[in-house]
Design a protein around this motif. Structure first.
Motif, mmCIF file in Angstrom:
data_model
loop_
_atom_site.group_PDB
_atom_site.id
_atom_site.type_symbol
_atom_site.label_atom_id
_atom_site.label_comp_id
_atom_site.label_asym_id
_atom_site.label_seq_id
_atom_site.Cartn_x
_atom_site.Cartn_y
_atom_site.Cartn_z
ATOM 1 N N GLY A 74 6.843 -4.455 12.478
ATOM 2 C CA GLY A 74 6.718 -3.259 11.651
ATOM 3 C C GLY A 74 5.375 -3.204 10.947
ATOM 4 O O GLY A 74 4.765 -2.149 10.822
ATOM 5 N N PHE A 75 4.889 -4.368 10.492
ATOM 6 C CA PHE A 75 3.597 -4.418 9.823
ATOM 7 C C PHE A 75 2.465 -4.083 10.797
ATOM 8 O O PHE A 75 1.544 -3.355 10.454
ATOM 9 N N SER A 114 -0.202 7.445 1.815
ATOM 10 C CA SER A 114 0.899 7.124 0.904
ATOM 11 C C SER A 114 2.237 7.183 1.621
ATOM 12 O O SER A 114 3.114 6.365 1.374
ATOM 13 N N ILE A 115 2.393 8.132 2.507
ATOM 14 C CA ILE A 115 3.652 8.265 3.224
ATOM 15 C C ILE A 115 3.849 7.095 4.190
ATOM 16 O O ILE A 115 4.954 6.585 4.320
ATOM 17 N N SER A 116 2.794 6.618 4.832
ATOM 18 C CA SER A 116 2.953 5.500 5.755
ATOM 19 C C SER A 116 3.289 4.222 5.006
ATOM 20 O O SER A 116 4.066 3.401 5.493
ATOM 21 N N VAL A 117 2.736 4.029 3.815
ATOM 22 C CA VAL A 117 3.077 2.849 3.010
ATOM 23 C C VAL A 117 4.542 2.911 2.597
ATOM 24 O O VAL A 117 5.252 1.905 2.637
ATOM 25 N N LEU A 118 5.006 4.073 2.232
ATOM 26 C CA LEU A 118 6.409 4.240 1.875
ATOM 27 C C LEU A 118 7.313 3.954 3.074
ATOM 28 O O LEU A 118 8.350 3.298 2.933
ATOM 29 N N GLY A 119 6.898 4.393 4.245
ATOM 30 C CA GLY A 119 7.675 4.131 5.454
ATOM 31 C C GLY A 119 7.772 2.657 5.772
ATOM 32 O O GLY A 119 8.839 2.157 6.133
ATOM 33 N N TYR A 120 6.676 1.926 5.608
ATOM 34 C CA TYR A 120 6.731 0.488 5.861
ATOM 35 C C TYR A 120 7.581 -0.216 4.813
ATOM 36 O O TYR A 120 8.306 -1.149 5.136
ATOM 37 N N GLY A 121 7.520 0.241 3.588
ATOM 38 C CA GLY A 121 8.365 -0.350 2.547
ATOM 39 C C GLY A 121 9.836 -0.188 2.860
ATOM 40 O O GLY A 121 10.632 -1.115 2.680
ATOM 41 N N LEU A 180 -1.582 -0.147 12.895
ATOM 42 C CA LEU A 180 -2.128 0.609 14.014
ATOM 43 C C LEU A 180 -1.983 2.118 13.825
ATOM 44 O O LEU A 180 -2.693 2.884 14.469
ATOM 45 N N ALA A 181 -1.084 2.524 12.958
ATOM 46 C CA ALA A 181 -0.851 3.963 12.763
ATOM 47 C C ALA A 181 -1.920 4.594 11.904
ATOM 48 O O ALA A 181 -2.654 4.063 11.212
ATOM 49 N N LEU A 211 13.402 -14.850 14.277
ATOM 50 C CA LEU A 211 13.564 -13.587 14.995
ATOM 51 C C LEU A 211 13.608 -12.400 14.033
ATOM 52 O O LEU A 211 13.030 -11.340 14.311
ATOM 53 N N ILE A 212 14.256 -12.586 12.887
ATOM 54 C CA ILE A 212 14.292 -11.505 11.899
ATOM 55 C C ILE A 212 12.897 -11.259 11.341
ATOM 56 O O ILE A 212 12.476 -10.118 11.146
ATOM 57 N N GLU A 213 12.160 -12.342 11.080
ATOM 58 C CA GLU A 213 10.801 -12.197 10.560
ATOM 59 C C GLU A 213 9.903 -11.501 11.581
ATOM 60 O O GLU A 213 8.986 -10.767 11.209
ATOM 61 N N LEU A 214 10.168 -11.716 12.863
ATOM 62 C CA LEU A 214 9.411 -11.036 13.908
ATOM 63 C C LEU A 214 9.550 -9.523 13.778
ATOM 64 O O LEU A 214 8.569 -8.797 13.968
ATOM 65 N N LEU A 215 10.741 -9.057 13.416
ATOM 66 C CA LEU A 215 10.933 -7.617 13.213
ATOM 67 C C LEU A 215 10.050 -7.097 12.089
ATOM 68 O O LEU A 215 9.439 -6.028 12.207
#
Length: 75
Positions: A68-69, A12-19, A74-75, A60-64
């Motif tokens: 992140g995804f 849950s914490i990793s999903v929140l971090g990606y959000g 991988l995490a 380039l922005i979408e690459l960021l």
């Protein structure tokens, strides 16, 4: 705390971090498109060139966001 509950909390914490990380590219895209529209309104003769540069910037922005995804997966 048992291992199953700990795994659920970590997920849950990793999903929140990606959000939260997805907010940055979203803001960047909004600013870029807004400025491109403003520039086109000011100088319509440059609209083709501005549109090309806008799409390169959006890529380039979408690459960021995609990086992140991938880091999230991988995490």
């Amino acid at each position: 705390m048992d291992i199953i509950t700990l795994a659920e909390v970590t997920g849950s914490i990793s999903v929140l971090g990606y959000g939260l990380a997805a907010i940055g590219p979203g803001i960047g895209m909004g600013i870029l498109v807004g400025k491109a529209l403003e520039s086109t309104a000011r100088q319509p003769e440059l609209s083709g060139r501005l549109q090309t540069m806008m799409f390169i910037g959006l890529g380039l922005i979408e690459l960021l966001g995609l990086l992140g995804f991938v880091a999230f997966m991988l995490a």
